[in-house]
Design an enzyme around this catalytic site. Structure first.
Site, mmCIF file in Angstrom:
data_model
loop_
_atom_site.group_PDB
_atom_site.id
_atom_site.type_symbol
_atom_site.label_atom_id
_atom_site.label_comp_id
_atom_site.label_asym_id
_atom_site.label_seq_id
_atom_site.Cartn_x
_atom_site.Cartn_y
_atom_site.Cartn_z
ATOM 1 N N LYS A 14 0.842 -1.199 0.000
ATOM 2 C CA LYS A 14 0.000 0.000 0.000
ATOM 3 C C LYS A 14 0.878 1.250 0.000
ATOM 4 O O LYS A 14 1.906 1.296 0.673
ATOM 5 C CB LYS A 14 -0.922 -0.021 1.224
ATOM 6 N N SER B 61 -9.832 1.855 2.654
ATOM 7 C CA SER B 61 -8.942 2.599 1.785
ATOM 8 C C SER B 61 -7.900 1.720 1.089
ATOM 9 O O SER B 61 -7.253 2.154 0.143
ATOM 10 C CB SER B 61 -8.206 3.672 2.604
ATOM 11 N N SER C 147 -10.212 -0.644 6.820
ATOM 12 C CA SER C 147 -9.617 -0.405 5.504
ATOM 13 C C SER C 147 -8.878 -1.584 4.892
ATOM 14 O O SER C 147 -8.486 -1.531 3.731
ATOM 15 C CB SER C 147 -8.670 0.806 5.564
#
Length: 487
Positions: free
Chosen positions: A79, A154, A178
């Site tokens: 990420k 996210s 997330s």
């Protein structure tokens, strides 16, 4: 080689150990998959092909010397809010569009110690603020299971690239769901570890008391293997807990016989779709068939978790993001005459709408005259939730609940209504507030074939038990995402 990219981490590790394939073979296969399908998925912000192949060659040398571990030579996606030395880390924001960290996050040091090739950095909601990966300043990521739908957020990129066979595993971060919600939307497995179990050093902070790094994988066993590698105490992180890391794969085959699993009435209330409710209840029946006892309980404080979460997370975001001022690093506007205008212009131009919204909410909650009414009260709710979890876990091993109220919705469907988007986090934020671990895994599909996720929640540092229960369900029901992926 589609055969390679559809293999699990465990299968890849065994093939490497047997000498049937090389890390270079695996890494090339995934890089080819990215070139073939990522224009449709939009999972990657940065692809590090040259670095990945060099690391794969080094991993092959390590294995040839007889020193390889389980993850040695198995590539990963990271990420884009986790610092990677020498590789751009943008947080999917204009504010950090050209930021290249001079150091690695602790989780990256741990993966590097296993000689894990990094395929690249993956998309996310800007500064991890969002639930759909539509708030990225770079691009919109699409759900591989249905290309017109969101992958969740996210960590939408982290889940999408695993579901699309563009990475065997990835790392994401979970502040209020997330990791778990995108895993559910994309039909993969995601773990939010206990707060303090995995170092946050090198994770660009959103809400420091809630953020936690965790793995996204195709199977429960794969997830346990990755957590084995990244968990542990870190002197650089003041919130890291100095307790022994167990082997998270040790109890995967022990089953759930004799376990007591709770269903909380509040988790199945208004807003949860009928198909999601039905799939999770079916999972409860599966556990009953495997010898677990299912009990129905109530946890009234859950009704207050969502507003408390948005007050706490926005307040901490307001504080954490104050450092992005256009002076020290990050985006700097050309439109200013003095230092005040430099701050205003840089932050106005550098941050997206959702980030600005949460900064303003948090600044308001912390302001004089409102601190006691909002932030202090939210912290009191947090204490209630933590205490309620302790009471429940005194008599139960685990809690079973939905991950999200619905399956993945269409891109653009909720962008005009932030409040509706926030309400989608109702099932996932309590675990972050309570600091307890939660495992998301597929438990079915809706009438359109879209994945439905369930989550298993346990007391602090019960990840081994969560994996054990998750593996038992997976063995009984099968891993939906592997057989029925869109690509």
């Amino acid at each position: 080689m589609s055969e390679i990219t559809s293999m699990t981490v465990r299968e890849l590790s065994e093939a490497l150990a047997a000498g049937d394939i090389s890390s270079v073979d695996i890494t090339r296969s995934y890089l080819d998959s990215i070139k073939k399908s990522d224009d449709k998925v939009g999972g990657y912000i940065t692809v590090t092909e040259e670095e990945a192949l060099a690391a794969a060659k080094a991993a092959d040398d390590v294995r040839t010397a007889g020193n390889g571990g389980v993850l040695t030579g198995i590539p990963a996606a990271i990420k884009d809010n986790i610092c990677t030395k020498g590789v751009r880390t943008t947080c999917a924001s204009k504010m950090l569009g050209n930021f290249v960290p001079p150091y690695d996050a602790t989780v990256m040091e741990k993966l590097n110690a296993h000689t894990v090739p990094v395929l690249g950095k993956v998309n996310m909601d800007e500064f991890a603020m969002g639930s759909s990966t539509e708030n990225s300043a770079v691009k919109i990521t699409h759900n591989p299971r249905s290309i017109d739908r969101v992958p969740g957020g996210s960590s939408g990129g982290s889940a999408a690239v695993v579901a699309a066979n563009e990475a065997p595993f990835s790392l994401g971060s979970d502040t209020g769901g997330s990791i778990r919600q995108p895993a559910a939307f994309c039909g993969v497995v995601g773990m939010k570890p206990t707060y303090g179990r995995v170092s946050r050093y090198g994770l660009v902070a959103f809400a420091s008391s809630l953020d936690q790094i965790g793995p996204v994988t195709k199977t429960v066993e794969d997830n346990a293997l990755v957590l084995n590698a990244i968990a542990g105490y870190d002197k650089h992180d003041a919130t890291s807990v100095n307790i022994e890391v167990p082997d998270y794969t040790a109890e995967l085959k022990k089953g759930v016989k004799g376990m007591k699993i709770a269903l909380l009435r509040e988790s199945f209330g208004e807003g949860i779709s009928g198909e999601v409710k039905s799939a999770v209840m079916n999972a409860a029946h599966v556990y009953e068939g495997l010898g677990a006892e299912i009990v129905e309980l109530s946890m009234p404080s859950l009704d207050h978790a969502l507003p408390a979460y948005y007050v706490i997370s926005s307040a901490e975001a307001s504080s954490n993001l104050a450092r992005f001022d256009g002076v020290r690093y990050g985006y700097r506007s050309d439109n200013y005459n003095d230092i005040t205008e430099l701050y205003l212009s840089s932050r106005s131009e550098g941050f997206g709408a959702e980030v600005k919204r949460r900064i303003m909410l948090g600044t308001f909650a912390l302001s004089s005259g409102y601190y006691d009414a909002y932030y202090k009260k939210a912290l009191q709710v947090r204490t209630l939730i933590m205490n309620d979890y302790k009471k429940i876990f005194e008599g139960c091993d685990l809690i079973l609940s939905p991950v999200a109220p619905t399956v993945a919705y269409k891109i653009g469907e909720k962008t005009t209504n932030p409040l509706e988007m926030y309400l989608g986090d109702i099932c996932t934020v309590p675990m972050n507030i309570g600091g307890v671990p939660a495992l998301s895994l597929p438990c079915g599909e809706d009438s359109e074939g879209l994945p439905i996720g369930m989550q298993l929640i346990g007391p602090a540092f019960s990840e081994t038990t969560l994996y054990r229960a998750g593996a038992a369900f997976e063995a009984e029901q099968g891993a939906y995402h592997i057989e029925r992926g869109a690509f």
